[in-house]
Design a protein around this motif. Structure first.
Motif, PDB file in Angstrom:
ATOM      1  N   LEU A  14       0.823  -1.194   0.000  1.00  0.00           N
ATOM      2  CA  LEU A  14       0.000   0.000   0.000  1.00  0.00           C
ATOM      3  C   LEU A  14       0.867   1.259   0.000  1.00  0.00           C
ATOM      4  N   ASN A  15       0.250   2.384  -0.281  1.00  0.00           N
ATOM      5  CA  ASN A  15       0.994   3.640  -0.347  1.00  0.00           C
ATOM      6  C   ASN A  15       1.658   4.002   0.973  1.00  0.00           C
ATOM      7  N   LEU A 205      -8.374  -6.116  -0.762  1.00  0.00           N
ATOM      8  CA  LEU A 205      -7.619  -4.863  -0.789  1.00  0.00           C
ATOM      9  C   LEU A 205      -8.520  -3.663  -0.506  1.00  0.00           C
ATOM     10  N   GLU A 206      -9.749  -3.721  -0.995  1.00  0.00           N
ATOM     11  CA  GLU A 206     -10.702  -2.642  -0.744  1.00  0.00           C
ATOM     12  C   GLU A 206     -10.983  -2.506   0.749  1.00  0.00           C
ATOM     13  N   SER A 209      -7.847  -1.263   2.611  1.00  0.00           N
ATOM     14  CA  SER A 209      -7.625   0.157   2.350  1.00  0.00           C
ATOM     15  C   SER A 209      -8.584   1.025   3.152  1.00  0.00           C
ATOM     16  N   GLU A 210      -9.821   0.555   3.311  1.00  0.00           N
ATOM     17  CA  GLU A 210     -10.794   1.308   4.102  1.00  0.00           C
ATOM     18  C   GLU A 210     -10.362   1.416   5.556  1.00  0.00           C
ATOM     19  N   GLY A 213      -5.953   2.526   5.095  1.00  0.00           N
ATOM     20  CA  GLY A 213      -5.425   3.403   4.064  1.00  0.00           C
ATOM     21  C   GLY A 213      -5.050   4.783   4.556  1.00  0.00           C
TER      22      GLY A 213
END
Length: 449
Positions: A14-15, A205-206, A209-210, A213
């Motif tokens: 992830l970022n 991943l969704e 990320s929630e 993220g």
């Protein structure tokens, strides 16, 4: 994305630096997750031994939004399981639930990781329980023998202590200590989330990320963790204890799973400073894993057959060689009748040193390989096992490809290679004896080569 043994492992960074691994397994309507933090007891100052264990015990006891009771009710209301643990090389939050409840449990895990409150009453209670556990260990011959063996082998390293810590260190820990440890190591660029179960990679991943993220890593780098390479002189340590049997242990310093002993990252590296940066595996690691299986794994092992079945010396006998980021230990041990203490010690040392003097036969070598690789394959059957194994590899810096390279390395070990590894590490043992005074104090100090 990589495939191993008919399993596809999806890997995403992830970022914010968090690593996500997913093995999609639709066979059962269960999702298991292992959330690793690259920390553990090796990141504890010596005077705070037991800090990571205490943090694991109280992590689930309250967040900024939920009380301990509310957390327990959320987990139990859907029949899920959730718990935390601390090992020498990493911290772990584990959860397992049916697929339909995974989003709820992941959100709860996110709250626990990011905003634990460590209520003072809960901390004091867990401290008391931990102190009871330490005192209980002090009455167990095996625990005493293993503790004094570790302390002799790791005089200035965190591996010297049980994960519980000591009475002196645990009794002094505070809520501020827990918060400081948490704020230092619990950050997204120091976390690996490993999932296995009935969930599509895109949806996983969704959800992740929630929950994670918006969790940003602080600008300050992780503290550099430079630990000493153990190199003490082998010795014989004896603890008299009124018990029905003697515990005899031999320990040898052995290589970590990684080639590099240093854990300091090079300049401009994006890797955390307390985490090795090369994926190279120690050349002797596979050979010693194989010798550990040959010597002390199961009823057909060399130690069991020779010292228990043929000579009747052992109540229990085995060997261990844990996978470690830093210098590990290869140990053999036996529980025996007090009158047999000296004979048991000689027998253990003879069997270990035999590996230096006698080349394993083709049949012995292949039997050990078959046993080790068979057990390794059986350890990756459930979703929980898959999440654990691949997350563990990533956390130790081995990469998920280690799943294949390990089996190849074991298959490639030859009898001469195994003998050479034995000769490199099994020359001078640390010796730990615990048992009745009349038995253990009369054992002569073994001459070390």
């Amino acid at each position: 994305m990589q495939s191993f043994q008919n399993r596809t492992v999806h890997r995403t960074v992830l970022n914010n630096g968090m690593v996500v691994l997913l093995v999609e397994n639709p066979a059962a309507d269960i999702i298991a997750s292992r959330i690793f933090v690259r920390a553990g007891s090796r990141c504890e100052p010596r005077h705070q031994a037991g800090l990571a264990h205490l943090l694991a015990a109280v992590l689930t006891k309250g967040t900024s939004r939920l009380s301990s009771l509310e957390i327990a009710e959320q987990v139990e209301s859907v029949g899920a399981s959730l718990g935390a643990d601390a090992t020498p090389d990493y911290f772990l939050l584990s959860l397992k639930t049916v697929s339909s409840d995974f989003a709820q449990m992941l959100d709860l895990a996110g709250q626990l990781l990011r905003a634990p409150t460590f209520p003072e009453a809960e901390v004091e209670l867990e401290q008391c329980l931990t102190l009871q556990g330490i005192r209980s260990q002090q009455e167990q011959p095996f625990a005493i023998a293993f503790e004094q063996l570790r302390q002799a082998m790791y005089p200035d390293h965190p591996y010297a202590f049980s994960s519980l810590g000591t009475e002196a260190t645990v009794s002094q820990l505070t809520c501020d200590d827990l918060h400081h440890y948490h704020q230092t190591y619990f950050r997204p660029d120091n976390v690996v989330i490993s999932l296995a179960g009935r969930i599509a990679p895109e949806y996983a991943l969704e959800l992740i990320s929630e929950v994670f993220g918006d969790w940003q890593a602080p600008a300050t780098p992780l503290p550099a963790l430079v630990l000493p390479v153990p190199n003490p002189k082998p010795q014989q340590i004896v603890t008299p204890l009124q018990t029905q049997q003697s515990i005899v242990m031999l320990g040898y310093l052995a290589p970590s799973v990684r080639c590099a002993e240093t854990t300091e990252a090079p300049e401009n590296s994006s890797e955390p400073l307390n985490f090795p940066t090369t994926k190279a595996v120690s050349a002797d690691y596979a050979a010693l894993k194989l010798l550990n299986t040959y010597l002390g794994n199961g009823l057909s092992s060399r130690l069991f057959v020779e010292l228990r079945e043929k000579r009747g010396l052992a109540y229990e006998v085995s060997a261990l060689y844990p996978t470690r980021l830093d210098t590990s230990q290869f140990a053999v041990y036996m529980g025996t009748a007090p009158d047999n203490t000296a004979t048991a010690l000689a027998g253990l040392r003879t069997e270990v040193e035999r590996l230096c003097n006698v080349v394993l036969s083709d049949e012995e070598l292949q039997a050990a390989k078959n046993k080790l690789l068979g057990q390794y394959a059986l350890g990756k059957q459930t979703n929980a096992q898959l999440a654990q194994v691949f997350g563990w590899y990533e956390t130790l810096g081995l990469g998920i490809e280690f799943d294949s390279s390990f089996t190849a390395a074991i298959s490639a070990v030859t009898a001469p290679v195994a003998q050479q590894a034995a000769c490199r590490y099994f020359s001078e043992p640390f010796i730990s004896l615990v048992g009745p005074a009349a038995a253990v104090t009369q054992v002569p100090v073994v001459a070390l080569s």
